[in-house]
Design an enzyme around this catalytic site. Structure first.
Site, PDB file in Angstrom:
ATOM      1  N   TRP A 123       7.039  -0.101   3.591  1.00  0.00           N
ATOM      2  CA  TRP A 123       7.456   0.721   2.445  1.00  0.00           C
ATOM      3  C   TRP A 123       9.027   1.214   2.559  1.00  0.00           C
ATOM      4  O   TRP A 123       9.631   1.560   1.762  1.00  0.00           O
ATOM      5  CB  TRP A 123       6.552   1.678   2.111  1.00  0.00           C
ATOM      6  N   HIS A 140       1.016  -1.340   0.018  1.00  0.00           N
ATOM      7  CA  HIS A 140      -0.010   0.014   0.061  1.00  0.00           C
ATOM      8  C   HIS A 140       0.911   1.175   0.089  1.00  0.00           C
ATOM      9  O   HIS A 140       0.667   2.211  -0.853  1.00  0.00           O
ATOM     10  CB  HIS A 140      -0.993   0.059   1.289  1.00  0.00           C
ATOM     11  N   ARG A 169       1.693   1.085  15.093  1.00  0.00           N
ATOM     12  CA  ARG A 169       1.585   1.124  13.685  1.00  0.00           C
ATOM     13  C   ARG A 169       1.985  -0.501  13.346  1.00  0.00           C
ATOM     14  O   ARG A 169       2.449  -1.173  13.830  1.00  0.00           O
ATOM     15  CB  ARG A 169       2.716   1.821  13.002  1.00  0.00           C
ATOM     16  N   GLU A 190      12.237  13.383  -0.279  1.00  0.00           N
ATOM     17  CA  GLU A 190      11.108  12.545  -0.994  1.00  0.00           C
ATOM     18  C   GLU A 190       9.713  13.198  -0.809  1.00  0.00           C
ATOM     19  O   GLU A 190       8.819  13.559  -1.564  1.00  0.00           O
ATOM     20  CB  GLU A 190      11.068  11.011  -1.005  1.00  0.00           C
ATOM     21  N   TYR A 195       8.857  15.886   0.396  1.00  0.00           N
ATOM     22  CA  TYR A 195       8.704  17.269  -0.022  1.00  0.00           C
ATOM     23  C   TYR A 195       8.458  17.432  -1.563  1.00  0.00           C
ATOM     24  O   TYR A 195       7.817  18.366  -2.204  1.00  0.00           O
ATOM     25  CB  TYR A 195       9.896  18.294   0.350  1.00  0.00           C
ATOM     26  N   HIS A 252      15.034  13.306  11.888  1.00  0.00           N
ATOM     27  CA  HIS A 252      13.835  13.312  12.756  1.00  0.00           C
ATOM     28  C   HIS A 252      13.099  11.900  12.818  1.00  0.00           C
ATOM     29  O   HIS A 252      12.059  11.957  13.436  1.00  0.00           O
ATOM     30  CB  HIS A 252      12.912  14.627  12.589  1.00  0.00           C
ATOM     31  N   HIS A 253      13.189  11.067  11.946  1.00  0.00           N
ATOM     32  CA  HIS A 253      12.466   9.782  11.707  1.00  0.00           C
ATOM     33  C   HIS A 253      13.156   9.040  12.506  1.00  0.00           C
ATOM     34  O   HIS A 253      12.932   7.827  12.821  1.00  0.00           O
ATOM     35  CB  HIS A 253      12.509   9.407  10.339  1.00  0.00           C
ATOM     36  N   ASP A 277       6.318  21.710 -26.660  1.00  0.00           N
ATOM     37  CA  ASP A 277       6.094  20.363 -26.017  1.00  0.00           C
ATOM     38  C   ASP A 277       7.273  20.593 -25.036  1.00  0.00           C
ATOM     39  O   ASP A 277       7.908  21.294 -24.715  1.00  0.00           O
ATOM     40  CB  ASP A 277       6.581  19.353 -27.217  1.00  0.00           C
ATOM     41  N   SER A 336      12.893   6.312 -14.226  1.00  0.00           N
ATOM     42  CA  SER A 336      11.711   7.119 -14.680  1.00  0.00           C
ATOM     43  C   SER A 336      11.641   8.698 -14.048  1.00  0.00           C
ATOM     44  O   SER A 336      11.674   9.466 -14.853  1.00  0.00           O
ATOM     45  CB  SER A 336      10.362   6.316 -14.234  1.00  0.00           C
ATOM     46  N   SER A 337      11.720   8.435 -12.888  1.00  0.00           N
ATOM     47  CA  SER A 337      11.793   9.981 -11.966  1.00  0.00           C
ATOM     48  C   SER A 337      12.820  10.670 -12.475  1.00  0.00           C
ATOM     49  O   SER A 337      12.557  12.014 -12.684  1.00  0.00           O
ATOM     50  CB  SER A 337      11.751   9.767 -10.620  1.00  0.00           C
ATOM     51  N   LYS A 356       3.775  30.317   3.155  1.00  0.00           N
ATOM     52  CA  LYS A 356       2.857  29.917   2.249  1.00  0.00           C
ATOM     53  C   LYS A 356       1.267  30.014   2.546  1.00  0.00           C
ATOM     54  O   LYS A 356       0.363  30.348   2.060  1.00  0.00           O
ATOM     55  CB  LYS A 356       3.187  28.374   1.655  1.00  0.00           C
ATOM     56  N   THR A 409       6.788  27.111   5.283  1.00  0.00           N
ATOM     57  CA  THR A 409       5.602  26.465   5.073  1.00  0.00           C
ATOM     58  C   THR A 409       4.266  27.354   5.428  1.00  0.00           C
ATOM     59  O   THR A 409       3.264  27.561   5.016  1.00  0.00           O
ATOM     60  CB  THR A 409       5.543  25.026   5.820  1.00  0.00           C
TER      61      THR A 409
END
Length: 533
Positions: A149, A84, A458, A263, A265, A310-311, A113, A177-178, A339, A336
């Site tokens: 993930w 997921h 989790r 990522e 962001y 921070h993770h 284009d 691809s990215s 904005k 942020t």
């Protein structure tokens, strides 16, 4: 920021006609180098992945409807949480933004284009194969990846199933691809702007994608490196992440999150660009503080490289490191906040109307801000020991990714659908989609804060009795939200089959920009002769 356009098409109509033949049938889609075709394919692909990833989420929520083991076994539950996450991040959100970039950036800057059209075709067509490889792992002995993930070592090395090789290979293809898509965006924006369109006249969607593309080029190779190290640890006897061989499992987390935080962001900056286009259009006022929005975007991108750990507050980092990452994470809230205040100031005393794109944008501003607040809470190192790995974190990142990124993609789709399809979407169905989504998404994610603070972990298929009532509510919200997205499918299909009122060139009176100077539906080739801005 308004752009005045001199129309230079009239004199050239005579020789423009023969460009407009498009190949038919399957060949048109397989071999196309047209940015609009490729944009459409990205958007449909991403919606298909959204439904696949969503059905996996519904399987998770069905299992968690009541305590005890009901429907699926724990190992399959872990496959569901892993796939997921991977499919929503790399298959739904990112390709949707690339599709919007392909469709809109050339039209917004007056380019005929994308700069590298053949590479554009390839960067799309390798994606379906990447996800075919990823999804085929379900049919391997031991099943699909079940390590989350974030694929932390040693779960993804010592303890993972044989399908890890497929996971690694498909991640490499997505990364390719990215990177190609990002190079294309940068070259297009730097080289193909219409005469008179300098950088500070570009629409904010173009600016946010420009900065996002640099982030992608910077961090995708880090992801490639870390998945390759997982591959060699698992299959070739290296021990990058194995303490027994002199490695360190925490090294994996540092490498992964050095990719992973920029990522996230990457997945929100284009949203900021979308909302910065839609709010001024429906408030009928120019965007407040255009330059500060550009600088705030750049500041967020720069700071995103200084917050990754921070993770990892609970991994036993030195105190100085924890303090540094705590302060940096709180600092990123400042641009942020700039904005959010600019969006609010844009609406202040505007002549607002509430068409569907505006409804999704308003919901975005409010609910994304809620996700931002829980993010500041998570940034505070000492209390993160309580939040870490609970449903509070799940609530936080779903507020910024679902009511943030996904809502902004919905807003963009409703805003530009008349330009893409040439017909106005079904107003009643679109409003129904909005209100069903808005109510259900909050039933789904808001109560997660409470079970998380109460200690529910989790990624666990079972839970203690005291969490039963709230999980039941959350699961009901989840099924309502999931099925609400079928309304969006109905709206999109009606537009695809041209069922609806013909759309004018500029369906929203407050909208600004070059894309509204071309007819609806946008011709197959736009701006063969560059407009003068």
């Amino acid at each position: 920021m308004s752009t005045t356009v001199t129309d230079t098409h009239g004199a050239h109509d005579a020789h423009d006609d023969h460009h407009d033949h498009k190949p038919t049938g399957i060949k048109r889609w397989l071999f196309t180098t047209n940015h609009k075709d490729i944009g459409s394919m990205y958007l449909w692909f991403s919606f298909a992945m959204f439904l696949v990833g969503g059905s996996m989420a519904l399987m998770i929520r069905a299992e968690l409807f009541q305590p005890g083991m009901q429907i699926i076994d724990p190992h399959f539950f872990n496959q569901m949480t892993t796939m997921h996450g991977v499919i929503m991040v790399f298959g739904a959100v990112m390709p949707a933004f690339v599709g919007l970039a392909n469709w809109m950036i050339p039209m917004m800057i007056g380019a005929p284009d994308m700069a590298l059209p053949r590479m554009n075709n390839w960067s799309f067509w390798i994606l379906p194969f990447a996800f075919l490889i990823m999804l085929s792992s379900f049919f391997m002995p031991g099943g699909a990846p079940a390590f989350g993930w974030t694929f932390y070592a040693p779960l993804s090395t010592t303890y993972s199933t044989d399908s890890t090789a497929l996971f690694v290979f498909s991640m490499h293809i997505m990364g390719m691809s990215s990177i190609m898509g990002a190079i294309n965006v940068i070259v297009t924006i730097m080289n193909m702007r219409a005469p008179g369109m300098n950088y500070m006249k570009m629409p904010l969607f173009v600016w946010t994608w420009f900065i996002t593309a640099f982030l992608l080029i910077a961090v995708m190779p880090v992801l490639a490196g870390v998945v390759t190290m997982v591959l060699t640890d698992k299959y070739f006897g290296t021990s990058f992440f194995d303490a027994a061989g002199g490695g360190d499992p925490v090294l994996f987390q540092h490498l992964f999150w050095f990719f992973g935080h920029p990522e996230v962001y990457i997945m929100i900056l284009p949203s900021f660009g979308i909302v910065s286009a839609i709010i001024p259009a429906f408030a009928r006022k120019p965007l407040f503080g255009y330059a500060s929005m550009v600088y705030a975007t750049a500041a967020i991108a720069g700071l995103s490289f200084l917050v990754w750990a921070h993770h990892m507050f609970t991994t036993g980092m030195p105190t100085f490191a924890s303090l540094f990452f705590m302060y940096m994470t709180m600092l990123i809230a400042v641009p942020t906040g700039v904005k959010v205040f600019n969006w609010v100031s844009t609406m202040w005393r505007g002549s607002m109307t509430f068409e569907t794109p505006m409804l999704f944008s308003l919901a975005f501003v409010i609910l994304f801000t809620i996700g931002g607040f829980s993010g500041i809470m998570l940034a505070i190192t000492p209390v993160d020991y309580q939040y870490h790995d609970t449903y509070f974190v799940v609530a936080h990142f779903h507020y910024v990714l679902v009511t943030g990124a996904v809502f902004s993609i919905m807003a963009a789709a409703y805003y530009w659908l008349p330009k893409w399809s040439g017909v106005m979407y079904d107003d009643f169905l679109s409003k129904l989609h909005f209100w069903c989504s808005l109510v259900s998404v909050n039933i789904l994610f808001f109560p997660m804060h409470f079970v998380g603070l109460a200690g529910m972990p989790r990624r666990i298929p079972d839970y203690a009795m005291q969490f039963a009532d709230i999980n039941q509510i959350v699961s009901i919200g989840g099924f309502l939200f999931g099925f609400s997205q079928l309304i969006f499918l109905a709206v999109a299909l009606k537009c695809a089959f041209k069922k609806g009122e013909p759309a004018p060139a500029k369906p929203w009176e407050g909208a600004e920009g070059l894309e509204w100077t071309v007819p609806s539906p946008a011709p197959y080739h736009t701006f063969d002769v560059p407009p003068k801005v």
